[in-house]
Motif scaffolding. Structure first.
Motif, mmCIF file in Angstrom:
data_model
loop_
_atom_site.group_PDB
_atom_site.id
_atom_site.type_symbol
_atom_site.label_atom_id
_atom_site.label_comp_id
_atom_site.label_asym_id
_atom_site.label_seq_id
_atom_site.Cartn_x
_atom_site.Cartn_y
_atom_site.Cartn_z
ATOM 1 N N ALA A 239 0.803 -1.225 0.000
ATOM 2 C CA ALA A 239 0.000 0.000 0.000
ATOM 3 C C ALA A 239 0.834 1.273 0.000
ATOM 4 O O ALA A 239 0.335 2.340 -0.360
ATOM 5 N N SER A 240 2.077 1.177 0.395
ATOM 6 C CA SER A 240 2.893 2.362 0.662
ATOM 7 C C SER A 240 3.932 2.624 -0.421
ATOM 8 O O SER A 240 4.109 1.834 -1.356
ATOM 9 N N GLN A 241 4.649 3.734 -0.249
ATOM 10 C CA GLN A 241 5.732 4.071 -1.171
ATOM 11 C C GLN A 241 6.870 3.054 -1.108
ATOM 12 O O GLN A 241 7.664 2.955 -2.040
ATOM 13 N N ALA A 242 6.937 2.315 -0.016
ATOM 14 C CA ALA A 242 7.968 1.277 0.093
ATOM 15 C C ALA A 242 7.800 0.219 -0.987
ATOM 16 O O ALA A 242 8.763 -0.449 -1.378
ATOM 17 N N GLY A 243 6.578 0.065 -1.486
ATOM 18 C CA GLY A 243 6.315 -0.937 -2.521
ATOM 19 C C GLY A 243 6.059 -0.353 -3.891
ATOM 20 O O GLY A 243 5.471 -1.023 -4.747
ATOM 21 N N LYS A 244 6.521 0.867 -4.138
ATOM 22 C CA LYS A 244 6.177 1.555 -5.390
ATOM 23 C C LYS A 244 6.745 0.884 -6.644
ATOM 24 O O LYS A 244 6.266 1.130 -7.750
ATOM 25 N N HIS A 245 7.764 0.031 -6.481
ATOM 26 C CA HIS A 245 8.362 -0.649 -7.629
ATOM 27 C C HIS A 245 7.974 -2.130 -7.673
ATOM 28 O O HIS A 245 8.611 -2.939 -8.337
ATOM 29 N N ILE A 246 6.911 -2.477 -6.943
ATOM 30 C CA ILE A 246 6.433 -3.863 -6.907
ATOM 31 C C ILE A 246 5.038 -3.903 -7.511
ATOM 32 O O ILE A 246 4.118 -3.232 -7.020
ATOM 33 N N THR A 247 4.854 -4.661 -8.567
ATOM 34 C CA THR A 247 3.510 -4.822 -9.130
ATOM 35 C C THR A 247 3.403 -6.179 -9.825
ATOM 36 O O THR A 247 4.402 -6.749 -10.269
ATOM 37 N N GLY A 248 2.189 -6.694 -9.863
ATOM 38 C CA GLY A 248 1.942 -7.985 -10.491
ATOM 39 C C GLY A 248 2.439 -9.163 -9.682
ATOM 40 O O GLY A 248 2.583 -10.268 -10.209
ATOM 41 N N GLN A 249 2.655 -8.960 -8.384
ATOM 42 C CA GLN A 249 3.234 -10.007 -7.550
ATOM 43 C C GLN A 249 2.197 -10.636 -6.617
ATOM 44 O O GLN A 249 1.258 -9.976 -6.170
ATOM 45 N N ILE A 250 2.411 -11.906 -6.321
ATOM 46 C CA ILE A 250 1.562 -12.660 -5.412
ATOM 47 C C ILE A 250 2.419 -13.075 -4.222
ATOM 48 O O ILE A 250 3.375 -13.839 -4.387
ATOM 49 N N LEU A 251 2.102 -12.563 -3.050
ATOM 50 C CA LEU A 251 2.907 -12.857 -1.864
ATOM 51 C C LEU A 251 2.154 -13.825 -0.957
ATOM 52 O O LEU A 251 1.118 -13.480 -0.396
ATOM 53 N N ALA A 252 2.680 -15.029 -0.824
ATOM 54 C CA ALA A 252 2.077 -16.022 0.067
ATOM 55 C C ALA A 252 2.469 -15.706 1.507
ATOM 56 O O ALA A 252 3.650 -15.520 1.815
ATOM 57 N N VAL A 253 1.466 -15.630 2.360
ATOM 58 C CA VAL A 253 1.684 -15.412 3.792
ATOM 59 C C VAL A 253 1.091 -16.639 4.476
ATOM 60 O O VAL A 253 -0.070 -16.656 4.891
ATOM 61 N N ASP A 254 1.895 -17.698 4.555
ATOM 62 C CA ASP A 254 1.333 -19.018 4.856
ATOM 63 C C ASP A 254 2.221 -19.895 5.722
ATOM 64 O O ASP A 254 2.025 -21.108 5.782
ATOM 65 N N GLY A 255 3.213 -19.306 6.372
ATOM 66 C CA GLY A 255 4.107 -20.119 7.207
ATOM 67 C C GLY A 255 4.997 -21.054 6.428
ATOM 68 O O GLY A 255 5.595 -21.967 6.983
ATOM 69 N N GLY A 256 5.067 -20.832 5.116
ATOM 70 C CA GLY A 256 5.934 -21.662 4.275
ATOM 71 C C GLY A 256 5.246 -22.823 3.581
ATOM 72 O O GLY A 256 5.897 -23.600 2.875
ATOM 73 N N VAL A 257 3.921 -22.940 3.726
ATOM 74 C CA VAL A 257 3.200 -24.076 3.136
ATOM 75 C C VAL A 257 3.415 -24.178 1.628
ATOM 76 O O VAL A 257 3.716 -25.249 1.103
ATOM 77 N N SER A 258 3.253 -23.064 0.925
ATOM 78 C CA SER A 258 3.358 -23.103 -0.535
ATOM 79 C C SER A 258 4.771 -23.386 -1.004
ATOM 80 O O SER A 258 4.979 -23.852 -2.124
ATOM 81 N N ALA A 259 5.769 -23.112 -0.159
ATOM 82 C CA ALA A 259 7.158 -23.376 -0.535
ATOM 83 C C ALA A 259 7.455 -24.872 -0.601
ATOM 84 O O ALA A 259 8.278 -25.318 -1.400
ATOM 85 N N VAL A 260 6.775 -25.646 0.240
ATOM 86 C CA VAL A 260 7.084 -27.067 0.301
ATOM 87 C C VAL A 260 5.968 -27.955 -0.236
ATOM 88 O O VAL A 260 6.190 -29.129 -0.534
ATOM 89 N N HIS A 261 4.762 -27.388 -0.367
ATOM 90 C CA HIS A 261 3.635 -28.193 -0.848
ATOM 91 C C HIS A 261 3.036 -27.635 -2.133
ATOM 92 O O HIS A 261 2.022 -28.140 -2.604
ATOM 93 N N GLY A 262 3.618 -26.554 -2.680
ATOM 94 C CA GLY A 262 3.053 -25.909 -3.858
ATOM 95 C C GLY A 262 3.201 -26.746 -5.125
ATOM 96 O O GLY A 262 3.932 -27.697 -5.188
#
Length: 262
Positions: A239-262
């Motif tokens: 939402a902030s200026q800290a992310g102004k150069h980030i777009t089209g990204q999907i960030l998993a917030v899942d404790g690592g589930v998608s990293a090992v079970h994706g």
């Protein structure tokens, strides 16, 4: 020298419209944006829930207001976008969080339930983004859109998790996010998605009871499910200026589930 980090994450003077914002993940995200200085407008179907959520945020010093509306109804989406512009003056941040699920085996999944999930989980995101884009973000050449997807949209599911419509809709949210990011990038609009794993909420209550929170947590490398703080930092980044150069990204917030079970 670069911008001080506190300034990059500061949302003072910004406005945020959060759908499905009266409870659960939507309320958590609204709280994060409000704590960073944004004015918040919540919307969901039930006025009583919105009034309670608004009072909770206001008690924390967050400038909050609300509009009751059904996000699956195109006319009500237009009303929310127009009223948001009247009450906020502009919409800097749109959080598309409203969603629904339905548990049923694929072979017996009712068509009516399929349509309900699809209309709320993906059609409403398209319509709300379109309305807010045309009214505020495109004319002003800037904005932040944050879609709430799910790790269910990043892979398939086991035989225990019977949510064919939900998983399909969240997969659509993932590619909607990428596609809109490409199209609206020239307007200075970023479009990203959060893909939460399992978090306690009204929507996940039945799954947590049926499968068991401990069993679900055991599949995560961090051996836990999400809590009331775990989406805040990621939402603020997008939402902030800290992310102004980030777009089209999907960030998993899942404790690592998608990293090992994706």
């Amino acid at each position: 020298m670069g911008t001080p980090i506190q300034q990059l994450f500061d949302l003072t003077g910004k406005t945020a419209l959060v759908t499905g914002g009266s409870r659960g993940l939507g309320l958590q995200i609204a709280e994060a944006l409000g704590e960073a200085g944004a004015k918040i407008l919540l919307t969901s179907r039930k006025a009583a829930d919105l009034e309670e959520a608004s009072a909770e945020l206001q008690s924390k010093g967050i400038d909050t207001r609300w509009i009751a509306a059904d996000a699956s109804d195109p006319e009500q989406i237009q009303r929310v976008a127009s009223e948001a512009m009247e009450r906020l003056g502009q919409i800097d941040i749109l959080v598309n969080n409203a969603g629904a699920t339905w548990g049923a085996p694929a072979e017996d999944h009712p068509l009516e339930a399929w349509d309900k999930v699809m209309n709320l989980n993906i059609r409403s995101i398209f319509l709300m983004s379109q309305a807010v884009g045309k009214l505020s973000m495109i004319p002003r050449k800037g904005g932040r859109i944050i879609n709430v997807a799910s790790i269910a949209g990043l892979s398939g599911a086991s035989s225990e998790m019977k949510f064919i419509a939900y998983g399909t809709s969240k997969g659509a949210v993932v590619n909607f996010t990428r596609t809109l990011a490409g199209e609206w990038g020239p307007y200075g609009i970023t479009v990203n998605a959060l893909a939460p794993g399992m978090f306690p909420s009204k929507m996940t209550k039945d799954t947590l009871e049926a499968v068991g929170a401990d069993k679900i947590a055991a599949h995560a490398p961090l051996r836990r499910i999400g809590d009331d703080d775990d989406l805040k930092g990621a939402a603020l980044l997008f939402a902030s200026q800290a992310g102004k150069h980030i777009t089209g990204q999907i960030l998993a917030v899942d404790g690592g589930v998608s990293a090992v079970h994706g």
